[in-house]
Design a protein around this motif. Structure first.
Motif, PDB file in Angstrom:
ATOM      1  N   HIS A 206       0.844  -1.192   0.000  1.00 20.92           N
ATOM      2  CA  HIS A 206       0.000   0.000   0.000  1.00 20.92           C
ATOM      3  C   HIS A 206       0.882   1.245   0.000  1.00 20.92           C
ATOM      4  O   HIS A 206       2.002   1.222   0.510  1.00 20.92           O
ATOM      5  N   LYS A 207       0.367   2.341  -0.532  1.00 23.22           N
ATOM      6  CA  LYS A 207       1.169   3.564  -0.618  1.00 23.22           C
ATOM      7  C   LYS A 207       1.295   4.278   0.718  1.00 23.22           C
ATOM      8  O   LYS A 207       2.240   5.037   0.936  1.00 23.22           O
ATOM      9  N   THR A 208       0.334   4.072   1.598  1.00 25.07           N
ATOM     10  CA  THR A 208       0.341   4.765   2.884  1.00 25.07           C
ATOM     11  C   THR A 208       0.048   3.789   4.020  1.00 25.07           C
ATOM     12  O   THR A 208      -0.557   2.734   3.804  1.00 25.07           O
ATOM     13  N   PRO A 209       0.443   4.131   5.264  1.00 22.44           N
ATOM     14  CA  PRO A 209       0.098   3.291   6.418  1.00 22.44           C
ATOM     15  C   PRO A 209      -1.398   3.379   6.747  1.00 22.44           C
ATOM     16  O   PRO A 209      -2.096   4.299   6.320  1.00 22.44           O
ATOM     17  N   ILE A 210      -1.846   2.416   7.541  1.00 18.37           N
ATOM     18  CA  ILE A 210      -3.232   2.341   8.001  1.00 18.37           C
ATOM     19  C   ILE A 210      -3.243   2.518   9.518  1.00 18.37           C
ATOM     20  O   ILE A 210      -2.409   1.923  10.216  1.00 18.37           O
ATOM     21  N   ARG A 211      -4.167   3.298  10.015  1.00 15.72           N
ATOM     22  CA  ARG A 211      -4.323   3.438  11.472  1.00 15.72           C
ATOM     23  C   ARG A 211      -5.592   2.717  11.912  1.00 15.72           C
ATOM     24  O   ARG A 211      -6.674   2.944  11.354  1.00 15.72           O
ATOM     25  N   VAL A 212      -5.419   1.838  12.907  1.00 13.88           N
ATOM     26  CA  VAL A 212      -6.545   1.084  13.466  1.00 13.88           C
ATOM     27  C   VAL A 212      -6.728   1.541  14.914  1.00 13.88           C
ATOM     28  O   VAL A 212      -5.814   1.405  15.729  1.00 13.88           O
ATOM     29  N   GLU A 213      -7.905   2.069  15.226  1.00 15.93           N
ATOM     30  CA  GLU A 213      -8.202   2.499  16.594  1.00 15.93           C
ATOM     31  C   GLU A 213      -9.206   1.535  17.215  1.00 15.93           C
ATOM     32  O   GLU A 213     -10.316   1.355  16.686  1.00 15.93           O
ATOM     33  N   LEU A 214      -8.785   0.881  18.307  1.00 13.31           N
ATOM     34  CA  LEU A 214      -9.647  -0.087  19.007  1.00 13.31           C
ATOM     35  C   LEU A 214     -10.276   0.579  20.228  1.00 13.31           C
ATOM     36  O   LEU A 214      -9.649   1.389  20.908  1.00 13.31           O
ATOM     37  N   GLU A 215     -11.500   0.201  20.500  1.00 14.62           N
ATOM     38  CA  GLU A 215     -12.195   0.676  21.694  1.00 14.62           C
ATOM     39  C   GLU A 215     -13.035  -0.466  22.242  1.00 14.62           C
ATOM     40  O   GLU A 215     -13.995  -0.912  21.594  1.00 14.62           O
ATOM     41  N   GLU A 216     -12.625  -0.994  23.420  1.00 11.17           N
ATOM     42  CA  GLU A 216     -13.325  -2.123  24.054  1.00 11.17           C
ATOM     43  C   GLU A 216     -13.459  -3.304  23.095  1.00 11.17           C
ATOM     44  O   GLU A 216     -14.551  -3.847  22.875  1.00 11.17           O
ATOM     45  N   ASP A 217     -12.316  -3.691  22.520  1.00  8.21           N
ATOM     46  CA  ASP A 217     -12.217  -4.856  21.618  1.00  8.21           C
ATOM     47  C   ASP A 217     -13.082  -4.726  20.359  1.00  8.21           C
ATOM     48  O   ASP A 217     -13.547  -5.731  19.798  1.00  8.21           O
ATOM     49  N   ILE A 218     -13.277  -3.511  19.915  1.00  9.13           N
ATOM     50  CA  ILE A 218     -14.020  -3.274  18.675  1.00  9.13           C
ATOM     51  C   ILE A 218     -13.223  -2.265  17.839  1.00  9.13           C
ATOM     52  O   ILE A 218     -12.640  -1.316  18.370  1.00  9.13           O
ATOM     53  N   VAL A 219     -13.185  -2.488  16.513  1.00  8.10           N
ATOM     54  CA  VAL A 219     -12.531  -1.528  15.616  1.00  8.10           C
ATOM     55  C   VAL A 219     -13.424  -0.302  15.516  1.00  8.10           C
ATOM     56  O   VAL A 219     -14.483  -0.324  14.876  1.00  8.10           O
ATOM     57  N   GLU A 220     -12.986   0.766  16.182  1.00  9.91           N
ATOM     58  CA  GLU A 220     -13.814   1.975  16.211  1.00  9.91           C
ATOM     59  C   GLU A 220     -13.569   2.846  14.986  1.00  9.91           C
ATOM     60  O   GLU A 220     -14.499   3.391  14.391  1.00  9.91           O
ATOM     61  N   ASN A 221     -12.278   2.973  14.557  1.00  8.82           N
ATOM     62  CA  ASN A 221     -11.950   3.819  13.408  1.00  8.82           C
ATOM     63  C   ASN A 221     -10.855   3.190  12.557  1.00  8.82           C
ATOM     64  O   ASN A 221      -9.973   2.496  13.074  1.00  8.82           O
ATOM     65  N   LEU A 222     -10.930   3.452  11.253  1.00  9.87           N
ATOM     66  CA  LEU A 222      -9.889   3.051  10.299  1.00  9.87           C
ATOM     67  C   LEU A 222      -9.515   4.278   9.473  1.00  9.87           C
ATOM     68  O   LEU A 222     -10.403   4.961   8.943  1.00  9.87           O
ATOM     69  N   PHE A 223      -8.219   4.549   9.373  1.00  9.44           N
ATOM     70  CA  PHE A 223      -7.762   5.704   8.602  1.00  9.44           C
ATOM     71  C   PHE A 223      -6.564   5.329   7.731  1.00  9.44           C
ATOM     72  O   PHE A 223      -5.805   4.419   8.067  1.00  9.44           O
ATOM     73  N   GLU A 224      -6.388   6.062   6.628  1.00 15.65           N
ATOM     74  CA  GLU A 224      -5.106   6.102   5.929  1.00 15.65           C
ATOM     75  C   GLU A 224      -4.362   7.307   6.482  1.00 15.65           C
ATOM     76  O   GLU A 224      -4.956   8.381   6.643  1.00 15.65           O
ATOM     77  N   ILE A 225      -3.064   7.140   6.787  1.00 14.52           N
ATOM     78  CA  ILE A 225      -2.299   8.237   7.379  1.00 14.52           C
ATOM     79  C   ILE A 225      -1.021   8.503   6.592  1.00 14.52           C
ATOM     80  O   ILE A 225      -0.559   7.651   5.820  1.00 14.52           O
ATOM     81  N   ASP A 226      -0.437   9.661   6.803  1.00 20.07           N
ATOM     82  CA  ASP A 226       0.835  10.020   6.182  1.00 20.07           C
ATOM     83  C   ASP A 226       1.975   9.354   6.943  1.00 20.07           C
ATOM     84  O   ASP A 226       2.028   9.421   8.174  1.00 20.07           O
TER      85      ASP A 226
END
Length: 659
Positions: A206-226
């Motif tokens: 992939h061209k960019t990294p991925i950010r995974v934000e967990l909250e109480e064992d659930i994927v709350e947010n997914l982002f592409e980041i610089d």
């Protein structure tokens, strides 16, 4: 998803007829078809139309990395909304593992992997798994083993917003997929960083990294980041995480593979000892046990590809998994410049086997390493489903495979006709050459001269230089970048004449060239075969004043056939132009400055002007920003621009060491 062709052009000349015939042939169930397209007739545009109409995943194989890059760029522009990928060998520098018995010299494998090309390779297979509107432009390296697709895709982790996923499970998955944990501020491909329940992961495809934000064992947010700043680029709903390389094996299969390797090792050591080769037996044991320890502990080892037969649980002699196995059953294969690519595909297996056989015989590798190989040509043929051969000079193989039926594309959209071919005696040839060149130079046109020997090319170039001509010798010692520079100089008029040997055939798009001179045209052989001559004639086919002069004292069968074919094409082209009142015009093509001097990146301009640096931090920041620009240039396949930036980075690092 469907292919959508974007182009300001409409099929012209006999392009429309060629497109219709090819589509009709495949729809009727034809497995093999051949398109004979003359130089400059728009074969790529014709193929793009065929791909759009058939709407099948497509593999395009080219014999040359430079031509593959050119095709990749062209298809990217034709299909901007579809997945156009690039798959070539990812080594910038490669010395294969080898053993020379005569001098008892072992050469360890040395490589320098181009991470951007590695990303593009992994991106290609990812696209094949996730969608059908895929075109992959590949070099012949696509027939080398790359690991079992079933193993690779079985380890996929699907990330979705609101999906249940524990922190520990995600850590375990990343470890199994061979991602490396880091605390560095700048995230590199195949690495991940953890801050509490926030994971920054940089997939190598992939061209960019991925950010995974967990909250109480659930994927709350997914982002592409610089990757440099960590700033969010955009929010996404879903993302597939794949392994970092093709040879990663699930734990269950890895245990079976290790047992198989141990069994083979025991049998092979016994064989060597019976033959009295105790040194070889000991060597093999030590090397293999070391690899086995790494495999059992880490799941990976250097040279893991040599164990690919066991990792994919194949039997002895079974073909390896290659890029072709990542395609679905119904796909289209296009073999570009087939008269050159087919012989290359035939030759791959034997050369590879010869080197590995020596390693096996002397205890450097297990016999199973022989099954880490390119496909045999017979095995490639077994994988032919729908195949289109492309060439201006198809060989007997392609014509026979197509049942003797060849679709022709002889009319050029520009109205240009094939060049006039003249035969002149070798007596006084230098005087004739000088006279012909003067005529071209006076009109602002360029000349290519091809000789049979390096010595002749050097002598002729020196003679013409002494006569005051702007001439250069294009020889095999020039690397790719120097070659591009020289051809750019020719187009710009800094050079009027280029003299070369076998470097003036496929892939040179030089509309300023109006004269091609062939010396020793009657010396029958590979360089003066019918195919080579027709391809060489084609270098003068992009200029309205195109002409070819053959210097020879007799007419060989190859000359006769090449001239007859050229005259046949000329007749068709002239009649077509007369019928539709078309006036031929020279191809107009932008001349791009070598190293993109007029498009120098902003940060590079700053670096070039800098004479004084206030601190180490300033230099490090400049290197970091230049590195990002270099990667962007490489990502856009602007390798010359990337090379200039790379050299500046080396220079800055040298300054940093002495600061």
């Amino acid at each position: 998803m469907n292919f959508v062709l974007k182009s300001p052009f409409k099929p012209r000349g006999d392009q429309k007829k060629a497109i219709e015939e090819l589509i009709k042939g495949f729809e009727k169930g034809e497995r093999f078809q051949t398109l004979l397209g003359v130089t400059g007739s728009g074969k790529t545009f014709t193929v793009a139309n065929v791909i759009e109409k058939l709407n099948l995943p497509t593999l395009i194989i080219s014999h040359n990395k430079t031509l593959a890059a050119q095709l990749y760029q062209e298809f990217k522009s034709f299909f901007p909304a579809n997945a156009v990928e690039y798959f070539i060998s990812y080594y910038d520098y490669y010395i294969p593992e080898a053993y020379l018995p005569a001098t008892d010299t072992y050469i360890a494998k040395e490589t320098l992997i181009n991470k951007e090309i590695d990303r593009m390779r992994l991106s290609a297979t990812r696209s094949l798994y996730e969608r059908r509107d895929v075109i992959i432009v590949a070099s012949v390296s696509c027939i080398y083993g790359i690991g079992d697709p079933n193993n690779y895709f079985s380890l996929k982790l699907n990330l979705q917003k609101d999906r249940i996923l524990t922190r520990k499970k995600l850590l375990d998955f990343l470890t199994e997929l061979r991602y490396e944990r880091t605390e560095d501020l700048i995230l590199q491909p195949s690495m991940f960083r953890v801050r509490g329940n926030i994971f920054d992961i940089f997939p190598p495809y992939h061209k960019t990294p991925i950010r995974v934000e967990l909250e109480e064992d659930i994927v709350e947010n997914l982002f592409e980041i610089d990757s440099l700043t960590g700033f969010v680029i955009r929010e996404i709903d879903e993302f597939n995480l794949y392994p970092t390389n093709y040879f990663i094996t699930p734990e269950s299969k890895l245990k079976i593979a290790v047992d198989r390797i141990k069994k083979e090792l025991k049998e092979r050591v016994s064989e060597l000892e019976k033959e009295g080769k105790k040194l070889e037996a000991q060597r093999l044991q030590e090397r293999t046990y070391y690899d086995l320890e790494l495999l059992e502990e880490m799941g990976y080892c250097p040279g893991i590809e040599n164990y690919s037969r066991h990792l994919s649980l194949r039997e002895e002699g079974e073909p390896p998994y290659t890029l072709i196995d990542y395609f679905p059953e119904d796909f289209l294969m296009i073999i570009d410049e087939s008269h050159m690519t087919i012989p290359q595909l035939r030759a791959m297996y034997e050369g590879d086997r010869s080197r590995k056989k020596t390693l096996v015989e002397h205890g450097f590798r297990l016999p199973s390493a022989l099954d880490n190989r390119p496909l045999k040509f017979k095995e490639i043929e077994e994988r032919f489903k729908k195949v289109l051969f492309l060439s201006a000079t198809p060989s007997e193989y392609e014509v026979k495979k197509s049942g003797g039926r060849v679709v022709e594309q002889i009319i050029r959209p520009t109205g240009l006709i094939d060049p006039v071919v003249e035969i002149k005696p070798t007596k006084n040839q230098i005087e004739v050459i000088e006279r012909e060149i003067k005529e071209r130079v006076k009109r602002g046109e360029r000349v290519l001269i091809t000789t049979l020997t390096k010595r002749m090319a050097e002598k002729l170039a020196a003679f013409l230089y002494e006569k005051g001509f702007k001439v250069k010798y294009l020889h095999s010692d020039l690397d790719a970048l120097e070659r591009v520079k020289l051809l750019t100089e020719l187009r710009r008029g800094d050079v009027d004449i280029i003299v070369g040997i076998n470097l003036l055939r496929e892939g040179l798009d030089l509309p300023e060239v109006s004269l091609v001179i062939v010396l020793d045209a009657d010396k029958e052989g590979y360089l003066r075969s019918e195919t080579s001559l027709i391809q060489t004639f084609g270098r003068a086919a992009r200029n309205v004043n195109g002409k070819v002069i053959l210097f020879a004292d007799k007419i060989t069968l190859s000359m006769e056939n090449a001239i007859a074919e050229t005259n046949r094409r000329r007749k068709i082209q002239i009649e077509y132009n007369k019928k539709y009142r078309i006036k031929p015009r020279t191809v107009k093509k932008e001349i791009r400055d070598f190293f993109y001097a007029r498009k120098m990146p902003a940060i590079l301009k700053v670096a070039e002007k800098k004479e004084f640096y206030s601190s180490k931090d300033e230099i490090e920041e400049l290197i970091k920003r230049l590195d990002a620009e270099m990667k962007d240039a490489a990502n856009n396949l602007e390798f010359e621009k990337a090379a200039v930036i790379r050299d500046k980075i080396f220079e800055l690092k040298e300054i940093l060491l002495n600061f």
